[in-house]
Each structure stands twice: as C-alpha cells, then as structure tokens.
Write a protein that holds these residues in place. Structure first.
Motif, PDB file in Angstrom:
ATOM      1  N   ARG A 129     -35.539  33.465 -30.434  1.00 10.95           N
ATOM      2  CA  ARG A 129     -36.289  33.686 -29.204  1.00 10.95           C
ATOM      3  C   ARG A 129     -37.796  33.690 -29.474  1.00 10.95           C
ATOM      4  N   ALA A 130     -38.196  34.304 -30.582  1.00  6.59           N
ATOM      5  CA  ALA A 130     -39.620  34.339 -30.915  1.00  6.59           C
ATOM      6  C   ALA A 130     -40.146  32.933 -31.219  1.00  6.59           C
ATOM      7  N   ILE A 131     -39.389  32.170 -31.980  1.00  5.56           N
ATOM      8  CA  ILE A 131     -39.817  30.816 -32.335  1.00  5.56           C
ATOM      9  C   ILE A 131     -39.911  29.938 -31.100  1.00  5.56           C
TER      10      ILE A 131
ATOM     11  N   ARG B 204     -40.666  30.887 -28.176  1.00  8.05           N
ATOM     12  CA  ARG B 204     -41.883  31.281 -27.468  1.00  8.05           C
ATOM     13  C   ARG B 204     -43.092  30.583 -28.081  1.00  8.05           C
ATOM     14  N   PHE B 205     -43.154  30.561 -29.410  1.00  9.83           N
ATOM     15  CA  PHE B 205     -44.254  29.850 -30.077  1.00  9.83           C
ATOM     16  C   PHE B 205     -44.261  28.374 -29.671  1.00  9.83           C
TER      17      PHE B 205
ATOM     18  N   THR C  13     -32.779  37.087 -32.387  1.00  9.85           N
ATOM     19  CA  THR C  13     -34.144  37.567 -32.179  1.00  9.85           C
ATOM     20  C   THR C  13     -35.191  36.573 -32.664  1.00  9.85           C
ATOM     21  N   THR C  14     -34.975  36.027 -33.858  1.00 13.80           N
ATOM     22  CA  THR C  14     -35.945  35.088 -34.417  1.00 13.80           C
ATOM     23  C   THR C  14     -36.022  33.817 -33.589  1.00 13.80           C
TER      24      THR C  14
ATOM     25  N   MET D 245     -50.449  39.389 -35.430  1.00 15.22           N
ATOM     26  CA  MET D 245     -49.207  40.141 -35.628  1.00 15.22           C
ATOM     27  C   MET D 245     -49.471  41.644 -35.725  1.00 15.22           C
TER      28      MET D 245
END
Length: 275
Positions: free
Chosen positions: A241-243, A245-246, A238-239, A189
């Motif tokens: 989309r990040a999750i 991706r993970f 936003t969160t 990060m």
C-alpha cells in the motif's frame, strides 16, 4: 600501489583530508604526501593526525610534485592555477582536480597546454570511506596516471571512469548530489513518524538504521533492487500500500526529473565557470 610524490593544495580541508586519510590507511607512504593550506595550526594538527608533510608555500610544494591534487573552492581555482602555471607547465605532473563544475578547457587555459589532467567528482560519503568518485581523463593522461587517479579514488570508496566529459554531469546527478536525495527522503520519513506520534529521536534512530540496512542488503545481494523491493511486499499488505502511494503520487517521474535538473545545472555551471 604507486608511490609518487603527491601534493594536495587545500589538503587539510574535509574532502582532501578524507582522501589523504584513506590513502594513508590503505598503505600509501605518509612521507610521500604533502598537504598545503594557510592555517598553520590546522596544518600542524592534520600532520599530527595523519603523519603527512604539510606546507604553507604552494609553489615550493608543487615544485616537487609528481601528482598534484587541487582541492580548493571553484571560485578561487582560476587564481590558484594561474599562480602555479609556470611550475606546472614546466614539470607537467598529473593534475587531479576535486572541484565541481570546472571543465578541462578552463584548466588547460589556466595551467597551459600539455598538462595531464583528470577531473574527479567525489561525493561526501567519501568522508566515511564509502564514497563514489566519477573520473574523466583529459588528453595526454597515460594508463599509469589513470591508475594513480583510480587508486586515489578507491582509497575512499569506489571509482567510475566516464568516456566523455559530459558523463561527469551524470555522475553528479546520481552520486555527487545523490546523498542529499536520500537525506531528503530520510528527513521526510522522520517528520512523518513524528507527526504520527513517535518521539523524534526514536524516529531518527529507526530511519537511519533502516536506510543503512537497506543499502548494505542491496550491496550484498545478488538480485536487483526491484526484486529486493518485491521481497518486502506481500500481496495486499502494508508495504504494497505504501509503495502504491509513492507510485501513484509520481515518485519515479519526480526522481527522473530531479536528476535531469541536476545534470542540466551541472552543465550550466561548467559553462559559467569556463568564462
């Protein structure tokens, strides 16, 4: 809390020192604790800091021990145990080992049959009082002795007993090695934030505080971490989309495989050190 005479071999080292500090802070009498080592100046400084007794003669210290805590490197454990075997076999104190990877069968050969032994697997957050210690008791360990080992572990965090010795490998995979997993994620990060244009010092400050806050929130919350994750995610935000991706990158499967690898290596090390 029990008040048995406790002797820590390698007691001025980081992990044993943290446990001793936690015991004293929680009210264990400092005059009931002896820390041994080779460096006299380091021992003197440790005694001045904690108030415990110190010694350079392991055998003399062990001759008075009701609880013997072994905190030396695995590579020298066999030599240490064999040097103390006669005293330990005669007195049969509760032996608690903090060394990773060495199975009970090895200690039983090195120290003699009939000695009550507890394997304790602490992790490095014990150094700041937020550790996790896995515990496994061998044959002949009484309920009172288990309580002593548990109190020692809880002086620097929380304790978890496992019913089978192989359970220690699972403890290693979750909490023994676990801090490094989080450090790896925090490092990634920080690196990503720096690449995006943030000053590294700022990225580190925000990342570490976020990790601390998330952990404290999870501990204090009455819902599970999956729900806490959902609480941060708003639809198409936003969160989320990040999750996603993970998840699409295979993070859950990668974590599972990494933890399996860790446990398998712990079992391999136990076999190697049991030779």
């Amino acid at each position: 809390m029990a008040k048995e005479k406790m002797v820590f071999i390698g007691g001025a080292g980081n992990m044993a020192g943290a446990v001793i500090g936690g015991l004293v802070a929680s009210g264990y009498p400092a005059d009931k604790i002896v820390a041994t080592g080779r460096n006299e100046q380091k021992l003197a400084d440790f005694a001045a800091h904690t108030g415990v007794q110190v010694a350079t003669d392991n055998a003399a210290a062990v001759a008075e021990a009701e609880v013997l805590v072994l905190s030396v490197k695995p590579q020298v454990m066999k030599e240490l145990c064999e040097s103390l075997a006669q005293i330990v076999s005669d007195r049969k104190p509760l032996v608690i080992t903090l060394a990773a990877g060495i199975p009970l069968s090895a200690y039983q050969r090195w120290l003699g049959a009939g000695v009550p032994i507890v394997r304790a697997m602490p992790n490095t957050p014990a150094l700041v009082g937020t550790g996790v210690t896995g515990l496994y008791a061998g044959d002949g360990v009484s309920a009172a002795q288990k309580k002593i080992a548990e109190q020692m572990a809880e002086a620097v965090g929380i304790a978890l007993w496992v019913d089978e010795e192989s359970g220690i490998d699972q403890v290693i995979a979750v909490s023994g090695s676990g801090p490094a997993y989080y450090f790896q994620f925090m490092e990634s990060m920080i690196d990503a934030a720096e690449k995006a244009g943030m000053q590294r010092a700022d990225a580190e400050r925000l990342t570490l505080q976020t990790a601390l806050g998330a952990a404290k929130l999870a501990v204090a919350s009455d819902v599970d971490v999956a729900q806490l994750k959902r609480n941060v995610m708003s639809p198409n935000g936003t969160t989320e989309r990040a999750i996603r991706r993970f998840q699409s990158g295979g993070l859950p499967e990668l974590v599972e495989q990494a933890m399996r690898d860790c446990a398998e290596r712990a079992a391999e090390m136990a076999r190697e050190l049991d030779q």
